[in-house]
Design an enzyme around this catalytic site. Structure first.
Site, PDB file in Angstrom:
ATOM      1  CG  HIS A  77      -7.116  -2.101  -1.472  1.00 14.85           C
ATOM      2  ND1 HIS A  77      -6.314  -1.550  -0.497  1.00 14.85           N
ATOM      3  CD2 HIS A  77      -7.017  -3.451  -1.292  1.00 14.85           C
ATOM      4  CE1 HIS A  77      -5.774  -2.497   0.238  1.00 14.85           C
ATOM      5  NE2 HIS A  77      -6.197  -3.678  -0.221  1.00 14.85           N
ATOM      6  CG  HIS A 126      -7.466  -1.150   4.274  1.00 11.56           C
ATOM      7  ND1 HIS A 126      -6.524  -0.814   5.210  1.00 11.56           N
ATOM      8  CD2 HIS A 126      -6.898  -2.096   3.486  1.00 11.56           C
ATOM      9  CE1 HIS A 126      -5.441  -1.535   5.001  1.00 11.56           C
ATOM     10  NE2 HIS A 126      -5.638  -2.312   3.953  1.00 11.56           N
ATOM     11  CE  LYS A 167      -1.559  -2.233   0.791  1.00 13.21           C
ATOM     12  NZ  LYS A 167      -2.482  -3.346   0.674  1.00 13.21           N
ATOM     13  CG  ASP A 200      -8.735  -4.884   1.974  1.00 15.64           C
ATOM     14  OD1 ASP A 200      -7.968  -5.527   1.233  1.00 15.64           O
ATOM     15  OD2 ASP A 200      -8.651  -4.905   3.221  1.00 15.64           O
ATOM     16  CG  HIS A 254      -6.398  -8.487  -1.752  1.00 11.03           C
ATOM     17  ND1 HIS A 254      -5.041  -8.464  -1.483  1.00 11.03           N
ATOM     18  CD2 HIS A 254      -6.941  -7.490  -1.001  1.00 11.03           C
ATOM     19  CE1 HIS A 254      -4.779  -7.510  -0.604  1.00 11.03           C
ATOM     20  NE2 HIS A 254      -5.913  -6.906  -0.298  1.00 11.03           N
ATOM     21  CG  HIS A 271      -1.985  -2.813   5.694  1.00  7.81           C
ATOM     22  ND1 HIS A 271      -2.908  -3.764   5.300  1.00  7.81           N
ATOM     23  CD2 HIS A 271      -2.093  -2.714   7.034  1.00  7.81           C
ATOM     24  CE1 HIS A 271      -3.529  -4.228   6.383  1.00  7.81           C
ATOM     25  NE2 HIS A 271      -3.042  -3.607   7.455  1.00  7.81           N
TER      26      HIS A 271
END
Ligand code: NCD
Ligand code: ZN
Length: 368
Positions: free
Chosen positions: A15, A175, A98, A245, A17, A135
């Site tokens: 995970h 997360h 996602k 994350d 970004h 999420h």
């Protein structure tokens, strides 16, 4: 292997970004610098990634920026996403979808409101062996008694319901930050897994209240919640693993200063700080340092490599390993895009990111 080195099979971050444009140029190469070989990349770009073609173009761009890393792409769950597009995406190598509940975090304005309308998409995902990444927070709502501290535990009934309806669909609760989430995932079947970030193994509420560097969604919770995250990693439970994350934001968005906002009035309307903690360039040494701090260093390989790779069916290449050495190293206070010179340019114009643990000491480093 002595006490001062640790060798683990090819680590993977499930995970992360990596953004777009200049930010991407700066952060994509940091994945390998942090000791990670495989990165499962989130789709919350602007605009979000909603088609197989977009996902593949994005992954190709990342691959050019950082040839040493293997990147896996995802789609953003969205009302226009069709079962046909799922099939196309799966056939072209996109691995997951996602879901962001609307408005709960960075770039989630196009997020979902209700899961049942997505059942045809979930059906297609299950059939095509794609992973659903959740999420796990519901939006804050005072009338319903929902705030950032219980947003995750109030989400768990959605996870259970999707799992009941799609028992073969592989689902990852992303997360997790609460004991309730850990207990829930443990209770559910083999197709449900959970990522745990290193920062949530370290932080509690007090660490982010008033400190933008430690602010992310979901927010870090209470000491007992952190204890539950540490326990499940110490246990080496096979369905819990690393998803960092890592979520970079320009310094100016983490720390909007009164002067950059102009007037006092602008400040009143726009004084928030961006949610997201940046760990990519230090990730593996950070994981080793934290796991050792709570007596789980012997589970490092399961946390950063074995468990996630098994769940995602992405085995480490034979013999590919990473070695860590016990050496104190200080985390840089800032990463700056290479096109800006350190000294001459105007600081306010540079793309700068302050990482998690900035200025603190890690007790492990990667062997080059
Ligand atoms: C993430 C981001 O900045 O993209 N922020 C965060 O606080 N974790 C979005 C997300 O994964 O929630
Ligand atoms: Zn994220």
């Amino acid at each position: 292997m002595g006490n001062d080195t640790l060798t683990i099979p090819s680590p993977a971050d499930f995970h992360v970004h990596l953004r777009q444009g200049e930010m991407s140029e700066l952060v994509a190469p940091h994945v390998a610098e942090g000791g990670i070989d495989l990165a499962y990349v989130m789709p919350n770009l602007v605009p979000p990634i909603t088609s197989a073609d977009q996902a593949n173009a994005y992954i190709q761009r990342l691959q050019e920026l950082a040839p040493k890393t293997k990147f896996l792409g995802t789609l953003y769950l969205h009302p226009e996403l069709t079962p046909e597009e799922i099939q196309r995406a799966a056939a072209s190598g996109v691995r997951g979808v996602k879901s962001y509940p609307r408005g709960v975090t960075t770039n989630s304005d196009s997020g979902i409101e209700d899961y049942e309308m997505y059942y045809p998409v979930f059906e297609a995902m299950q059939k095509n062996n794609m992973v659903l990444n959740l999420h796990g927070e519901v939006p804050s709502d005072e009338e319903k008694g929902i705030c950032v501290l219980n947003a995750e535990s109030r989400f768990l009934s959605h996870l259970e319901k999707i799992h009941q309806n799609f028992p073969k669909l592989r689902i990852v609760l992303e997360h997790a930050t609460t004991r309730a989430a850990v207990d829930c995932v443990r209770r559910l079947g083999e197709t449900v897994a959970c990522t745990i970030t290193p920062h949530h193994l370290d932080l509690i509420v007090d660490d982010w209240a008033g400190r933008p560097i430690n602010f992310c969604k979901p927010v870090a919770k209470l000491p007992d919640d952190r204890a539950a995250l540490r326990e499940i990693i110490r246990e080496g439970h096979p369905r819990f693993f690393l998803g960092s994350d890592s979520a970079p934001h320009p310094l100016a968005n983490k720390y909007p200063s009164a002067s950059s906002l102009g007037s006092a009035e602008a400040l009143v309307h726009n004084c928030g700080c961006a949610a997201g903690i940046y760990t990519s360039p230090i990730l593996l040494p950070l994981c080793a340092t934290l796991l050792e701090s709570f007596g789980a260093l012997d589970q490092l390989s399961k946390y950063v490599s074995e468990n996630g790779r098994r769940f995602y069916q992405e085995p480490a290449a034979n013999g590919k390993t990473v070695t860590l050495r016990r050496v104190n190293q200080q985390v840089p206070c800032v990463y700056v895009h290479p096109s800006y010179s350190a000294s001459s340019d105007d600081d306010s114009k540079k793309l700068q990111i302050v990482p998690f643990f900035a200025g603190k000491t890690l007790t492990w480093e990667l062997e080059q």
